[in-house]
Structure formats: C-alpha cells, structure tokens
Design a protein around this motif. Structure first.
Motif, PDB file in Angstrom:
ATOM      1  N   ALA A 139       0.834  -1.210   0.000  1.00 60.89           N
ATOM      2  CA  ALA A 139       0.000   0.000   0.000  1.00 60.89           C
ATOM      3  C   ALA A 139       0.866   1.255   0.000  1.00 60.89           C
ATOM      4  N   ASP A 140       0.360   2.300  -0.630  1.00 65.32           N
ATOM      5  CA  ASP A 140       1.043   3.604  -0.624  1.00 65.32           C
ATOM      6  C   ASP A 140       0.482   4.416   0.542  1.00 65.32           C
ATOM      7  N   ASP A 141       0.838   3.986   1.753  1.00 68.48           N
ATOM      8  CA  ASP A 141       0.219   4.566   2.953  1.00 68.48           C
ATOM      9  C   ASP A 141       1.225   5.220   3.895  1.00 68.48           C
ATOM     10  N   GLY A 142       2.489   5.327   3.444  1.00 67.65           N
ATOM     11  CA  GLY A 142       3.500   5.961   4.285  1.00 67.65           C
ATOM     12  C   GLY A 142       4.014   5.098   5.418  1.00 67.65           C
ATOM     13  N   GLN A 143       3.467   3.882   5.539  1.00 70.32           N
ATOM     14  CA  GLN A 143       3.910   2.977   6.603  1.00 70.32           C
ATOM     15  C   GLN A 143       5.136   2.188   6.137  1.00 70.32           C
ATOM     16  N   ALA A 144       5.984   1.827   7.077  1.00 71.10           N
ATOM     17  CA  ALA A 144       7.180   1.050   6.732  1.00 71.10           C
ATOM     18  C   ALA A 144       6.780  -0.350   6.280  1.00 71.10           C
ATOM     19  N   LYS A 145       7.333  -0.774   5.154  1.00 69.85           N
ATOM     20  CA  LYS A 145       7.089  -2.113   4.607  1.00 69.85           C
ATOM     21  C   LYS A 145       8.242  -3.032   4.999  1.00 69.85           C
ATOM     22  N   ALA A 146       8.060  -4.322   4.731  1.00 72.04           N
ATOM     23  CA  ALA A 146       9.175  -5.259   4.892  1.00 72.04           C
ATOM     24  C   ALA A 146      10.347  -4.743   4.072  1.00 72.04           C
ATOM     25  N   GLY A 147      11.516  -4.712   4.662  1.00 73.09           N
ATOM     26  CA  GLY A 147      12.682  -4.163   3.982  1.00 73.09           C
ATOM     27  C   GLY A 147      12.931  -2.706   4.312  1.00 73.09           C
ATOM     28  N   GLY A 148      11.944  -2.028   4.946  1.00 74.84           N
ATOM     29  CA  GLY A 148      12.174  -0.687   5.481  1.00 74.84           C
ATOM     30  C   GLY A 148      11.648   0.474   4.667  1.00 74.84           C
ATOM     31  N   SER A 149      11.157   0.242   3.453  1.00 74.41           N
ATOM     32  CA  SER A 149      10.674   1.354   2.628  1.00 74.41           C
ATOM     33  C   SER A 149       9.359   1.911   3.171  1.00 74.41           C
ATOM     34  N   VAL A 150       9.195   3.219   3.066  1.00 75.72           N
ATOM     35  CA  VAL A 150       7.893   3.827   3.391  1.00 75.72           C
ATOM     36  C   VAL A 150       7.138   4.168   2.100  1.00 75.72           C
ATOM     37  N   LYS A 151       7.715   3.756   0.979  1.00 80.13           N
ATOM     38  CA  LYS A 151       7.037   3.870  -0.321  1.00 80.13           C
ATOM     39  C   LYS A 151       6.267   2.568  -0.565  1.00 80.13           C
ATOM     40  N   PRO A 152       5.506   2.464  -1.683  1.00 82.46           N
ATOM     41  CA  PRO A 152       4.808   1.189  -1.961  1.00 82.46           C
ATOM     42  C   PRO A 152       5.780   0.147  -2.519  1.00 82.46           C
ATOM     43  N   HIS A 153       6.765  -0.232  -1.718  1.00 76.75           N
ATOM     44  CA  HIS A 153       7.840  -1.140  -2.153  1.00 76.75           C
ATOM     45  C   HIS A 153       8.205  -2.053  -0.996  1.00 76.75           C
ATOM     46  N   ALA A 154       7.970  -3.335  -1.168  1.00 78.69           N
ATOM     47  CA  ALA A 154       8.292  -4.317  -0.131  1.00 78.69           C
ATOM     48  C   ALA A 154       9.413  -5.232  -0.614  1.00 78.69           C
ATOM     49  N   LEU A 155      10.230  -5.686   0.326  1.00 81.16           N
ATOM     50  CA  LEU A 155      11.288  -6.659   0.044  1.00 81.16           C
ATOM     51  C   LEU A 155      11.128  -7.842   0.988  1.00 81.16           C
ATOM     52  N   TYR A 156      11.136  -9.038   0.418  1.00 82.82           N
ATOM     53  CA  TYR A 156      10.983 -10.239   1.250  1.00 82.82           C
ATOM     54  C   TYR A 156      12.054 -11.270   0.921  1.00 82.82           C
ATOM     55  N   ASN A 157      12.445 -12.021   1.940  1.00 85.09           N
ATOM     56  CA  ASN A 157      13.145 -13.289   1.713  1.00 85.09           C
ATOM     57  C   ASN A 157      12.104 -14.336   1.378  1.00 85.09           C
ATOM     58  N   ILE A 158      12.396 -15.167   0.392  1.00 83.07           N
ATOM     59  CA  ILE A 158      11.517 -16.308   0.106  1.00 83.07           C
ATOM     60  C   ILE A 158      12.396 -17.554   0.061  1.00 83.07           C
ATOM     61  N   GLY A 159      12.311 -18.339   1.126  1.00 76.58           N
ATOM     62  CA  GLY A 159      13.134 -19.523   1.289  1.00 76.58           C
ATOM     63  C   GLY A 159      12.376 -20.596   2.041  1.00 76.58           C
ATOM     64  N   ASN A 160      13.101 -21.601   2.462  1.00 71.99           N
ATOM     65  CA  ASN A 160      12.480 -22.727   3.159  1.00 71.99           C
ATOM     66  C   ASN A 160      12.570 -22.571   4.669  1.00 71.99           C
ATOM     67  N   ASN A 161      13.364 -21.544   5.119  1.00 77.08           N
ATOM     68  CA  ASN A 161      13.543 -21.292   6.547  1.00 77.08           C
ATOM     69  C   ASN A 161      14.256 -22.441   7.257  1.00 77.08           C
ATOM     70  N   ARG A 162      15.062 -23.200   6.454  1.00 76.58           N
ATOM     71  CA  ARG A 162      15.905 -24.261   7.020  1.00 76.58           C
ATOM     72  C   ARG A 162      17.219 -24.250   6.271  1.00 76.58           C
ATOM     73  N   SER A 163      18.323 -24.153   6.990  1.00 79.19           N
ATOM     74  CA  SER A 163      19.631 -24.175   6.331  1.00 79.19           C
ATOM     75  C   SER A 163      20.195 -25.584   6.447  1.00 79.19           C
ATOM     76  N   GLU A 164      20.303 -26.243   5.296  1.00 79.48           N
ATOM     77  CA  GLU A 164      20.720 -27.654   5.274  1.00 79.48           C
ATOM     78  C   GLU A 164      22.212 -27.764   4.979  1.00 79.48           C
ATOM     79  N   HIS A 165      22.871 -28.642   5.693  1.00 84.83           N
ATOM     80  CA  HIS A 165      24.274 -28.931   5.402  1.00 84.83           C
ATOM     81  C   HIS A 165      24.341 -29.607   4.030  1.00 84.83           C
ATOM     82  N   LEU A 166      25.260 -29.162   3.182  1.00 86.37           N
ATOM     83  CA  LEU A 166      25.352 -29.704   1.832  1.00 86.37           C
ATOM     84  C   LEU A 166      25.519 -31.231   1.852  1.00 86.37           C
ATOM     85  N   MET A 167      26.287 -31.733   2.817  1.00 86.38           N
ATOM     86  CA  MET A 167      26.503 -33.183   2.885  1.00 86.38           C
ATOM     87  C   MET A 167      25.207 -33.929   3.187  1.00 86.38           C
TER      88      MET A 167
END
Length: 335
Positions: free
Chosen positions: A242-270
């Motif tokens: 939304a263009d509402d002046g509120q802080a979005k994910a990632g810190g922008s107060v513009k209509p711009h959000a930044l997200y991580n999109i992952g599995n939320n698990r860090s797996e050992h390569l082995m």
C-alpha cells in the motif's frame, strides 16, 4: 480478481515457467517473455515453453525477445493490455558473472530499468520482481533478515540484484508504482536449472562420475522447493504494498516491499548429498574442492515478514523435494 493478463519475464526459465503455469491454472492469461539465450541448453527452455502452450493454449502468449532491448520490448507489448508483471527474467548464476559481466549489465540492470519503465508507462497495479539471497554477501549473521545491511556483495550478480532493489525503490518513490522484490534462496525441483548443484550432482552420480563439492563440503543452503516458491510469488502478487506511508518489509515507506523467500531451514550440503544418494540409489564419489570466488558458505532465510504479510508457509523438506527432482530427471533424461 482481474482477468487482464500478467506479464511473466523469463517465462521459459525454471521459476518463470512454474509461475506462468500456476497463473494460468487459476485462469489468468499470461504474456510470456524470454530471450531463449543459450546460457544453458535452449532445448530445456523450449520444452518448458512448449509444455505451457500444450497445457494452456490460448491463455498463453509468448514473445521471444530480449527485454534489455527497449524498442523490441515496447513494440511487442504495444497491442497487449495487462495490469501486473512478474519480472523473473535475468542473467542468473554467480560464477558466470566472473566470465561474462556484460550479460549481467544488459539483462539485470538495463533490462530491469526497462521493465520498471513498462510498469510506469502502462500504469500497472503491481510488479513483483526477482532479487536474490546473494545480496547478503558474506553476511555472518544467520538467518539473513530483510533488515540486514546488504552493502558488501561478493559477486557482480549479487551487485546487480542489489542495484535492482535500489532502482525499484526510486520508481516506487517517484511514480508510486507498487513493487515487491523477492530474495530467492536456492530454488530446486522438477524442470530446474542444469547449472545448479542438485542437477549437476544428479547427472554425475547417475553416470558414475565424481561430484565436485566446494569448501570441502562445509556449505549450508536454504534449499527451497519450486512449489513453495510459486505459492509465495502468487501470494505476493495478490497483495501489492500500500502507498500509505507505513514502513514495509525491507524498510521502505514507499509502496515497495522486500521479502526473503526460502524454506527457513539451512541444510548442510553433505545432508543434501545423502538424501540424493538415497533417491538415486548411488553412492556419491566426492571431489572436495576449495571455496569458489563469489560464493558464500551459508544461506538461511528469515521468512518472518513474508509469513506475516502473506501467510507463506513452505512445506517441502529436502527429503521430499530431492526425490521428486530425481524422479523428474530420470523421466526427462532417460538413460
């Protein structure tokens, strides 16, 4: 839900084809754009594109063009109406950016600006675009959070993705275009990319060759299954910031959000290699190698913001996803 088409760039790519498939499965027409370049075998891109055409016919319109060519892009899109963009096309790969930096400048910098210009001139309702976990560079704090500073990229690829986020912030500020950037974490699954570790390992193990394991195996990755990624992309597309002046994910107060999109698990390569050995029925022969330039030892996504804002909940562990990839691989490339 609007029945105007969605533009998907990189529509013959791994994530792009999967997102296009999901959009059309819910009835949204897709205008696909892809240059079909030969960074990896074009036959795989053609197979993905042909599958979309076969399954969805008149819902799918495809343009083979390079979106870093503004004249070609504008001309191709001129007759179309559309109200959203999922901009996934890019020159991918960390290691290749050491060999061919110009490809990254054209696609990831000039191409991204072109897509922002299309979004501005056509007044789209929302553009979702691909960033990357590589923007975190050698960040030692795990998991990576969108609030972390990302000023020290360790590859040109990462630097171009950070630049895309900055340019998007500018467009959100100047033109109030709703934009969402997604920092993807190691995406894998059926119809994946041949330059990624899982494909390379599978190919070598099934043909009796050793696999190359960097940093002597001391690597951690947040492996994220393609279906989980697609669900997150669509959830974001449906929720423009939304263009509402509120802080979005990632810190922008513009209509711009930044997200991580992952599995939320860090797996050992082995551990991933163990699961792959089970799926292939083959014991891997390891060639342990040092760390590669531009690579990082660990990635791990903090997905708190994405879950809070969209309900994103990845549900596919590697114990499920890796065997699914191997099953697809065997069918796609039979002995």
């Amino acid at each position: 839900m609007s029945q105007y088409p969605t533009i998907v760039t990189g529509a013959a790519g791994f994530i792009g084809a999967a997102v296009a498939e999901a959009l059309m499965a819910r009835g949204t027409p897709v205008i696909g754009i892809d240059s079909m370049n030969d960074y990896y075998p074009v036959s795989l891109k053609e197979a993905r594109r042909n599958r979309l055409t076969a399954r969805h016919g008149n819902l799918f319109t495809f343009h083979q063009l390079d979106f870093s060519d503004m004249a070609a892009l504008t001309a191709a899109l001129e007759p179309h109406r559309f109200d959203t963009i999922v901009h996934l096309g890019a020159q991918a790969g960390v290691r290749y950016s050491l060999e061919n930096p110009q490809a990254y400048v054209a696609s990831n910098l000039a191409g991204h600006v072109n897509m922002l210009e299309i979004a501005r001139t056509r007044q789209v309702a929302h553009m979702v675009y691909a960033s990357s976990s590589s923007v975190y560079g050698g960040n030692a704090k795990l998991p990576f959070a969108v609030e972390d500073r990302v000023d020290h990229p360790v590859s040109l690829y990462a630097a171009t993705k950070k630049a895309d986020e900055l340019m998007s912030e500018t467009y959100a500020h100047l033109f109030r275009i709703p934009l969402t950037g997604l920092r993807f974490f190691t995406v894998y699954g059926p119809w994946g990319r041949p330059d990624m570790a899982l494909w390379k390992f599978t190919e070598r193990m099934l043909s009796g060759r050793p696999i190359e394991v960097y940093n002597n195996g001391e690597m951690y990755r947040d492996f994220t299954y393609i279906d989980d990624i697609v669900g997150g992309v669509l959830a974001c597309l449906d929720r423009p910031p939304a263009d509402d002046g509120q802080a979005k994910a990632g810190g922008s107060v513009k209509p711009h959000a930044l997200y991580n999109i992952g599995n939320n698990r860090s797996e050992h390569l082995m551990r991933m290699i163990e699961v792959l050995e089970g799926a292939c029925g083959v014991k891997a022969e390891l060639r342990l190698l040092p760390m590669q330039p531009g690579d990082v030892p660990a990635t791990y996504a903090d997905i708190t913001a994405l879950t809070r804002d969209t309900g994103y909940a990845p549900s596919t562990p590697i114990e499920v996803g890796v065997p699914r990839f191997v099953e697809w691989y065997r069918a796609y490339l039979p002995d």
